[in-house]
Scaffold this motif. Structure first.
Motif, mmCIF file in Angstrom:
data_model
loop_
_atom_site.group_PDB
_atom_site.id
_atom_site.type_symbol
_atom_site.label_atom_id
_atom_site.label_comp_id
_atom_site.label_asym_id
_atom_site.label_seq_id
_atom_site.Cartn_x
_atom_site.Cartn_y
_atom_site.Cartn_z
ATOM 1 N N CYS A 95 0.793 -1.111 0.088
ATOM 2 C CA CYS A 95 0.046 -0.059 0.000
ATOM 3 C C CYS A 95 1.084 1.310 -0.080
ATOM 4 O O CYS A 95 1.719 1.382 0.945
ATOM 5 N N ASN A 96 0.760 2.079 -1.122
ATOM 6 C CA ASN A 96 1.700 2.991 -1.159
ATOM 7 C C ASN A 96 1.029 4.495 -0.532
ATOM 8 O O ASN A 96 -0.170 4.501 -0.681
ATOM 9 N N TYR A 97 1.638 5.242 0.226
ATOM 10 C CA TYR A 97 1.193 6.436 0.797
ATOM 11 C C TYR A 97 2.243 7.475 0.844
ATOM 12 O O TYR A 97 3.254 7.252 0.456
ATOM 13 N N ARG A 98 1.999 8.787 1.188
ATOM 14 C CA ARG A 98 2.760 9.785 1.060
ATOM 15 C C ARG A 98 3.001 10.093 2.781
ATOM 16 O O ARG A 98 2.108 10.200 3.489
ATOM 17 N N LEU A 99 4.166 10.664 2.997
ATOM 18 C CA LEU A 99 4.489 11.054 4.319
ATOM 19 C C LEU A 99 5.214 12.474 4.304
ATOM 20 O O LEU A 99 6.346 12.676 3.551
ATOM 21 N N LEU A 100 4.477 13.555 4.686
ATOM 22 C CA LEU A 100 5.277 14.794 4.906
ATOM 23 C C LEU A 100 5.965 14.921 6.244
ATOM 24 O O LEU A 100 5.356 14.735 7.225
ATOM 25 N N LEU A 101 7.201 15.555 5.853
ATOM 26 C CA LEU A 101 7.981 15.540 7.113
ATOM 27 C C LEU A 101 8.382 17.258 7.174
ATOM 28 O O LEU A 101 9.022 17.801 6.027
ATOM 29 N N GLU A 102 8.210 17.742 8.163
ATOM 30 C CA GLU A 102 8.929 19.113 8.380
ATOM 31 C C GLU A 102 9.569 19.352 9.593
ATOM 32 O O GLU A 102 9.519 18.816 10.805
ATOM 33 N N ASN A 103 10.992 19.917 9.000
ATOM 34 C CA ASN A 103 11.841 20.307 10.265
ATOM 35 C C ASN A 103 11.680 21.411 10.947
ATOM 36 O O ASN A 103 11.663 22.405 10.405
ATOM 37 N N ARG A 104 11.188 21.406 12.250
ATOM 38 C CA ARG A 104 10.621 22.713 12.929
ATOM 39 C C ARG A 104 11.471 23.007 13.992
ATOM 40 O O ARG A 104 11.420 23.947 14.678
ATOM 41 N N GLY A 105 12.791 22.459 13.941
ATOM 42 C CA GLY A 105 13.745 22.802 15.062
ATOM 43 C C GLY A 105 14.763 23.477 14.541
ATOM 44 O O GLY A 105 14.585 24.299 13.380
ATOM 45 N N THR A 106 15.869 23.813 15.109
ATOM 46 C CA THR A 106 16.557 24.890 14.480
ATOM 47 C C THR A 106 17.898 24.339 13.995
ATOM 48 O O THR A 106 18.996 25.019 13.478
ATOM 49 N N ARG A 107 18.158 23.103 14.164
ATOM 50 C CA ARG A 107 19.378 22.455 13.289
ATOM 51 C C ARG A 107 18.887 21.615 12.020
ATOM 52 O O ARG A 107 17.670 21.217 12.068
ATOM 53 N N ALA A 108 19.839 21.456 11.253
ATOM 54 C CA ALA A 108 19.412 20.564 9.955
ATOM 55 C C ALA A 108 19.559 18.884 10.613
ATOM 56 O O ALA A 108 20.129 18.715 11.452
ATOM 57 N N VAL A 109 18.354 18.272 10.017
ATOM 58 C CA VAL A 109 18.602 16.709 10.193
ATOM 59 C C VAL A 109 19.280 16.280 8.986
ATOM 60 O O VAL A 109 18.719 16.347 7.837
ATOM 61 N N SER A 110 20.364 15.528 9.237
ATOM 62 C CA SER A 110 21.135 14.754 8.121
ATOM 63 C C SER A 110 21.574 13.388 8.511
ATOM 64 O O SER A 110 21.647 13.011 9.858
ATOM 65 N N GLY A 111 21.635 12.537 7.580
ATOM 66 C CA GLY A 111 22.156 11.320 7.639
ATOM 67 C C GLY A 111 21.153 10.370 8.633
ATOM 68 O O GLY A 111 21.475 9.282 9.038
ATOM 69 N N ALA A 112 19.893 10.950 8.603
ATOM 70 C CA ALA A 112 18.971 10.152 9.541
ATOM 71 C C ALA A 112 17.889 9.183 8.472
ATOM 72 O O ALA A 112 17.728 9.223 7.329
ATOM 73 N N THR A 113 17.342 8.208 9.296
ATOM 74 C CA THR A 113 16.655 7.221 8.398
ATOM 75 C C THR A 113 15.271 7.361 9.431
ATOM 76 O O THR A 113 15.096 7.751 10.350
ATOM 77 N N LEU A 114 14.088 6.645 8.553
ATOM 78 C CA LEU A 114 12.883 6.896 8.937
ATOM 79 C C LEU A 114 12.309 5.331 9.006
ATOM 80 O O LEU A 114 12.209 4.690 8.043
ATOM 81 N N LEU A 115 11.315 5.063 10.141
ATOM 82 C CA LEU A 115 10.973 3.792 10.209
ATOM 83 C C LEU A 115 9.306 3.915 10.863
ATOM 84 O O LEU A 115 9.175 4.734 11.794
ATOM 85 N N GLU A 116 8.432 3.296 10.188
ATOM 86 C CA GLU A 116 6.940 3.398 10.675
ATOM 87 C C GLU A 116 7.091 2.872 11.920
ATOM 88 O O GLU A 116 7.840 1.775 12.306
ATOM 89 N N ARG A 117 6.280 3.184 12.852
ATOM 90 C CA ARG A 117 6.071 2.204 14.267
ATOM 91 C C ARG A 117 4.787 1.819 14.462
ATOM 92 O O ARG A 117 3.820 2.933 14.380
ATOM 93 N N VAL A 118 4.546 0.525 14.600
ATOM 94 C CA VAL A 118 2.807 0.448 14.678
ATOM 95 C C VAL A 118 2.709 0.401 16.082
ATOM 96 O O VAL A 118 3.619 0.132 17.189
ATOM 97 N N ARG A 119 1.415 0.239 16.363
ATOM 98 C CA ARG A 119 0.944 0.215 17.869
ATOM 99 C C ARG A 119 1.420 -0.997 18.582
ATOM 100 O O ARG A 119 1.386 -2.020 17.886
ATOM 101 N N ASP A 120 1.939 -0.883 19.872
ATOM 102 C CA ASP A 120 2.167 -2.309 20.552
ATOM 103 C C ASP A 120 1.528 -3.431 20.428
ATOM 104 O O ASP A 120 0.172 -3.411 20.389
ATOM 105 N N PRO A 121 1.900 -4.591 19.465
ATOM 106 C CA PRO A 121 1.044 -5.650 18.964
ATOM 107 C C PRO A 121 1.051 -6.714 20.042
ATOM 108 O O PRO A 121 0.386 -7.717 19.715
ATOM 109 N N ARG A 122 1.698 -6.651 21.162
ATOM 110 C CA ARG A 122 1.708 -7.740 22.053
ATOM 111 C C ARG A 122 0.257 -7.918 22.532
ATOM 112 O O ARG A 122 -0.362 -7.011 22.826
ATOM 113 N N PRO A 123 0.035 -9.075 22.771
ATOM 114 C CA PRO A 123 -1.130 -9.713 23.324
ATOM 115 C C PRO A 123 -1.358 -9.277 24.822
ATOM 116 O O PRO A 123 -0.339 -9.628 25.295
ATOM 117 N N GLY A 124 -2.648 -9.067 25.324
ATOM 118 C CA GLY A 124 -2.876 -9.056 26.640
ATOM 119 C C GLY A 124 -2.812 -10.590 27.252
ATOM 120 O O GLY A 124 -2.950 -11.250 26.738
#
Lengths: 448, 660
Positions: A95-124
């Motif tokens: 499933c393809n989708y877009r993700l918009l990222l905005e740097n609102r800090g005062t420093r540049a972000v470089s050399g970083a990677t991004l990974l989706e984080r799912v909600r805790d999938p562990r069972p009760g």
């Protein structure tokens, strides 16, 4: 016994947490260093016998230094994430989708990677205790009691297929970037995302510093579908009380066909007062009852074996019919059991096929439920139904009786039985088409 | 998961490092050179998945076989050493698997090649993820760890490890890393690693010391000094570790009730010392395992198994020991006070002690009669009060024994002696209760005050018989002290400790002692096993085991593979393609509008074609189509009767096609 299970559950939960932490934190070389340090500790337990304890101390020191050094880059990091996620995806399809990222800090972000984080999938604890993974009965007693494979299965079905981290371009302060991402749900159902994790490796390249940005969202993974041959749904049109606007109006609705003069006995409610005023004689509105085709799609969810391949293919088969049958010209009722009998109707003025697929995405086996309730609901509707597609996941006397009763009532029937190739039940009626997981499309080839 | 990219020549360096440490520099260099060359040559060899798995299994067989053979035939037959040796050579056994990976066209291998669990999961579910992986990173780590197993002394291992890691991480470091920062962090890690390994070594030494202290309590091997617990506050700790097993002939137990290890003649503070009693070497008899200790008859004998510390021990011997047999010691020494120290090696010393009826130690020296200044007044007063002065030794001994009978046995002391009073003075004047060391020391000093030479003797009391082992077992808590008194002609043992001491300590034993004794006995029996010599039978059994393993891996799989191949072939052959129904399709070609288009599925064509048939033909057509579908797609196939019916229907149809 329950106390021991609680302890086991706590261990599995802790193990999962450590596993996730290591997966998130360690880079590929970091993983090798971590495993080598562990192996060095094991082999060097007695410092008089081997020197591998030196490898353990040095490699552990590398990881500790890297871990400390990895923490610095998060200082002053402020990132806003906006995800344009579609409402639906299909199980097993990217499933393809877009993700918009905005740097609102005062420093540049470089050399970083991004990974989706799912909600805790562990069972009760109760879920883990009560659920059974498909084929669990075939596991040995130790595995069944430990519940590790059940635990893994539970987590895997709630997480998408593993993704590689997406490298981010350098983001100057205030800059925005749009990323095209893809995720593949492993199974149907709701997939909840908690946010994204930004990561940057430490100078030694062993441990990643993490910044978790919350961006909760969810999508529904619809069941996978099979290609069906062109279907001709036979059956006579039937009177449908309430007409096509079954759900859009209150009370009964009939099709308006014209005006005529009042005849004694006509109901006063049917007098067209404006026409009466124009013509000077009582005029009434004339209606005609609605007759059109209505088909039932019945999914036999009364199954004790859990969400195994048979169940999933049964759901996929039902989804295929929902997707294929054109509900502009007819009504399609979907019936299945989950605690009680559920019925969804698709057609003009009714639900759309997507809504039906959404309902199927959440279907779970109703262990121990009586098929009789489903059969009774179907029998009650048979006067209004033109035809019926029965997707069965088992065969017994109750099912045979239902099929025979519906056939005897003159209803056009398509009976599909999904079962394992080695477990075809005896005494099947000749009208029952047997399909096997993994060969569903081949089995559907001759369907008309 | 991303693979670890191994920089060029790191593989070679790791294997050379391994070869240097294990003494196989040429072998390591050669394997390293081959593995470095493999991805660079043009030759590509792509093994089938089954062949790769078989290669990995074969390497495993060789690895396990190597461990078994090493354990059975090596100089040191300990299984743990053999396993370590196996892991030391593991890079050699794994090299063919890595070579196969590097020579393949993808340069990677499936995870299932090295992980049998993944293979099993794939067999259950063919959709199981089996990613391609590059094993070079793991192999480098393996080679480095295997080098450490060689246990080469010196700092070379750590230095080499740091150099290799530094090289690899430098090449792999993130692109924008500042060089100075990398160097600083790496140097910090190296320093921490060095400190850590030094700390670990020291920690282990401390732990070993603590364990030795715990395990060998009462196994003091110093014949010159023994530190007593006289004056210690709190409860005396009792350890139930079995340190000695004594097998006695029936009825002859009396000479072995007290087994002597060392005697001391000078008391100072809270310790006893052996003054002017140097150890002198003993020479074995002709057989190398018999040792003469004294002249005289030796009518009593007992077999003794004594736990050793670092291969050395002060032997526990009956007081009247004359001779030792069955003790192939490296060296033996003895002092004038009757202590015998042996250097044996191993965990247990077993020997037969032959004893006479009287202690044959040398006559007393001046030190045996000295009273320490600090205690002189106390014991002279006591001796005077008991009227011991001038009494013959036998009467003095009897009176002293009688005096101490009024004392209580206790292993607990609440507080130190008040003021300047010594612990022994408090024992005599106030508490009149204590453990064996109090009684032995007090009796020794009391009799010296009466003019009789005495010694403070230490050893074990043999009082507990084990039905499980059918032997007398001596635990660490059975360590005992008593007094030796010179009666004018011989030394005699005087034990003034109240006899209840044994029962009292026995009561304090933990309830699980029986279970731990069983484990201790099993451990003892294991340690006493004879040397394993692989005979013809053992070799045959080993060969049989290896053959079964190879058969299970190779033959068993071949059968499975043939089945799989047959299934695959059957799948590829599309069962039912020889169906006679295709003759019907051909026969319909001639009928107007009945031909099947190339793109047309059979079901759609049949639905179209059947409408053009008259009623009898339609029935036959539909029946033939249904039988054909079963023949073609039903996993159960079509029974012979059904096939015959299909053949008949199709033949009849083909013989008279519509429009024909």
């Amino acid at each position: 016994m329950r106390g021991a299970k609680r302890l086991l559950y706590a261990l599995l939960r802790g193990f999962s947490a450590i596993d996730l932490y290591l997966r998130e934190r360690l880079t590929a070389p970091g993983r090798v260093v971590f495993i080598a340090a562990g192996a060095g500790a094991l082999a060097g337990f007695d410092t008089n016998q081997t020197l591998t304890y030196q490898a353990f101390t040095f490699l552990s020191a590398l990881l500790v230094v890297a871990l400390i050094a990895s923490g610095g880059w998060r200082r002053g990091l402020q990132v806003r994430v906006q995800r344009e996620l579609p409402r639906y995806a299909t199980a097993g399809a990217p499933c393809n989708y877009r993700l918009l990222l905005e740097n609102r800090g005062t420093r540049a972000v470089s050399g970083a990677t991004l990974l989706e984080r799912v909600r805790d999938p562990r069972p009760g604890f109760e879920d883990w205790l009560a659920t059974r993974e498909p084929g669990e009965a075939r596991r040995n007693a130790f595995d069944r009691n430990m519940g590790y494979f059940r635990w893994r299965w539970w987590i895997e079905r709630r997480t998408p297929e593993r993704q590689d981290a997406t490298p981010l371009p350098t983001l100057a302060p205030g800059a925005r970037v749009a990323l095209r991402l893809a995720l593949t749900p492993r199974r149907r159902g709701r997939l909840a995302l908690d946010g994204v994790t930004l990561a940057q490796s430490d100078p030694l390249g062993l441990v990643k510093g993490l910044a978790r940005v919350p961006a909760p969202a969810h999508l529904t993974a619809l069941p996978k579908r099979y290609r069906l041959p062109p279907l001709i749904l036979p059956g006579a049109r039937k009177y449908q009380q309430g007409g096509v606007s079954l759900a859009t109006s209150v009370g009964d609705s009939e099709e308006f066909i014209g005006l005529r003069e009042y005849r004694p006995g006509d109901a006063l409610q049917k007098i067209a007062w404006k026409s009466f005023a124009r013509a000077g004689t009582p005029i009434v509105k004339e209606y005609q009852d609605e007759f059109f085709e209505r088909h039932a799609l019945v999914l036999d969810t009364c199954r004790d074996a859990g969400e195994d391949a048979v169940f999933e293919d049964g759901v996929a088969l039902a989804a295929s019919f929902v997707y294929t049958i054109d509900t502009q010209e007819c009504l399609l009722d979907l019936l299945f059991v989950a605690h009680e009998v559920h019925r969804y109707t698709a057609g003009r003025g009714q639900l759309q096929a997507t809504h039906m697929l959404e309902a199927l995405a959440g279907v779970t086996p109703a262990a121990g439920a009586a098929f009789d309730a489903l059969a009774a609901a179907l029998r009650a509707e048979r006067g209004r139904l033109s035809s019926c597609i029965l997707v069965l996941l088992g065969w017994d006397e109750a099912r045979r009786t239902l099929v025979e009763a519906l056939g005897a009532a003159g209803m056009q029937l398509r009976v599909l039985l999904v079962c394992d190739a080695g477990a075809v039940p005896a005494g099947l009626l000749h009208t029952v088409r047997v399909l096997h997981p993994g060969a569903i499309e081949a089995g559907l080839a001759g369907l008309q | 998961m991303k693979d670890v990219v191994v920089p060029p020549f790191v593989l070679f360096a790791a294997l050379a490092f391994w070869g240097w440490h294990t003494g196989n520099l040429l072998l390591g260099g050669a394997i390293g050179a081959l593995l470095e060359a493999a991805p660079r040559v043009r030759l590509r060899i792509d093994l089938q998945p089954q062949s790769s798995e078989r290669l990995a299994d074969l390497c495993t067989v060789f690895f396990v076989g190597f461990i078994v053979v090493t354990a059975a035939t090596g100089e040191n037959q300990r299984v743990s050493r053999a396993i370590l040796a196996g892991f030391m050579y593991l890079p050699v056994f794994v090299a063919p698997i890595l070579a196969a990976q590097l020579l393949s066209s993808t340069g990677r291998m499936h995870l299932s090649v090295v992980m049998r669990a993944v293979r099993r999961m794939k067999r259950r579910d063919p959709a199981t993820r089996d990613p391609l992986v590059d094993a070079r990173g793991a192999y480098v780590a393996l080679a480095v760890l295997a080098a450490g197993i060689a246990n080469t002394p010196g700092p070379g291992y750590l230095v080499g490890l740091v150099a290799l890691a530094g090289w690899a991480l430098w090449v792999l470091r993130p692109r924008k890393t500042e060089r100075a920062r990398f160097v600083l962090l790496f140097a910090l890690a190296a320093a921490l690693g060095w400190t850590g390994q030094t700390g670990l070594t020291r920690l282990q030494a401390k732990v070993e010391l603590w364990i030795a202290d715990w395990t060998f309590r009462g196994m003091n091997t110093d014949p010159y000094r023994t530190q007593t617990d006289i004056g210690s506050i709190g409860r005396l700790k009792a350890y139930d570790t079995i340190v000695m097993r004594v097998t006695l002939p029936s009825g002859g137990a009396a000479p072995f009730r007290l087994l002597h290890r060392a005697s001391f003649n000078a008391w100072s503070g809270t310790a006893w010392y052996a003054r002017r009693a140097p150890l002198a070497p003993l020479e074995p008899e002709a057989d190398g395992s018999s040792w003469a200790l004294a002249q005289g008859e030796a009518p009593h004998a007992a077999r003794i198994a004594l736990r050793l510390e670092s291969g050395k021990a002060l032997l526990a011997l009956p007081g009247a020991a004359r001779r030792l047999t069955g003790l192939p010691a490296l060296s033996m020494q003895r002092n004038a006070l009757g202590a015998v120290r042996a250097d044996l090696g191993g965990d247990w010393a077993t020997y037969v002690a032959h004893a006479g009826d009287a202690i044959a130690d040398a006559p007393p020296q001046a030190a045996d009669a000295e009273l320490p200044a600090a205690e002189r007044a106390l014991f002279e007063q006591l001796a005077a009060r008991l009227g011991l002065a001038g009494l013959p030794a036998a009467q003095a001994i009897a009176r002293a024994r009688e005096h101490f009978l009024g004392y209580r046995y206790s292993t607990f002391r609440e507080a130190p002696a008040p003021g300047t009073r010594s612990p022994l003075a408090e024992f005599i004047e106030v508490t009149q209760s204590g453990h064996c060391e109090y009684f032995a020391a007090a009796a020794a000093l009391l009799l010296r005050a009466a003019g009789h030479p005495t010694r403070y003797a230490t050893g074990f009391a043999v009082l507990e018989h084990s039905a499980l082992e059918d032997a007398w077992v001596v635990r660490a808590r059975h360590a005992h002290a008593w007094t030796r008194v010179w009666d004018g002609t011989h030394w005699v043992d005087l034990d003034t400790t109240p006899p209840v001491w044994f029962e009292e300590e026995e009561r304090a034993a933990p309830f699980w002692q029986g279970l731990t004794d069983l484990a201790r006995w099993a451990g003892f029996r294991w340690s006493q096993r004879g040397e394993f010599r692989a005979g013809v039978g053992a070799w045959l059994a080993l060969a049989l085991l290896v053959a079964v393993l190879v058969w299970r891996l190779a033959r068993g799989r071949r059968v499975a593979r043939r089945d799989a191949q047959a299934a695959a072939l059957a799948q590829r052959a599309h069962p039912g393609l020889d169906s006679p129904f295709y003759r019907v399709v051909q026969a319909m070609e001639g009928a107007p509008g009945g031909g099947r288009a190339a793109h047309e599925p059979l079901a759609r064509w049949a639905a179209r074609a059947v409408r053009r048939l008259d009623a009898p033909r339609r029935a036959a057509f539909e029946e033939a189509l249904a039988l054909h579908q079963r023949y073609r797609f039903d996993p159960a196939g079509l029974d012979p009767k059904g096939r015959a019916r299909l053949e008949a229907l199709c033949s009849a149809f083909a013989a008279s096609p519509p429009g024909g």
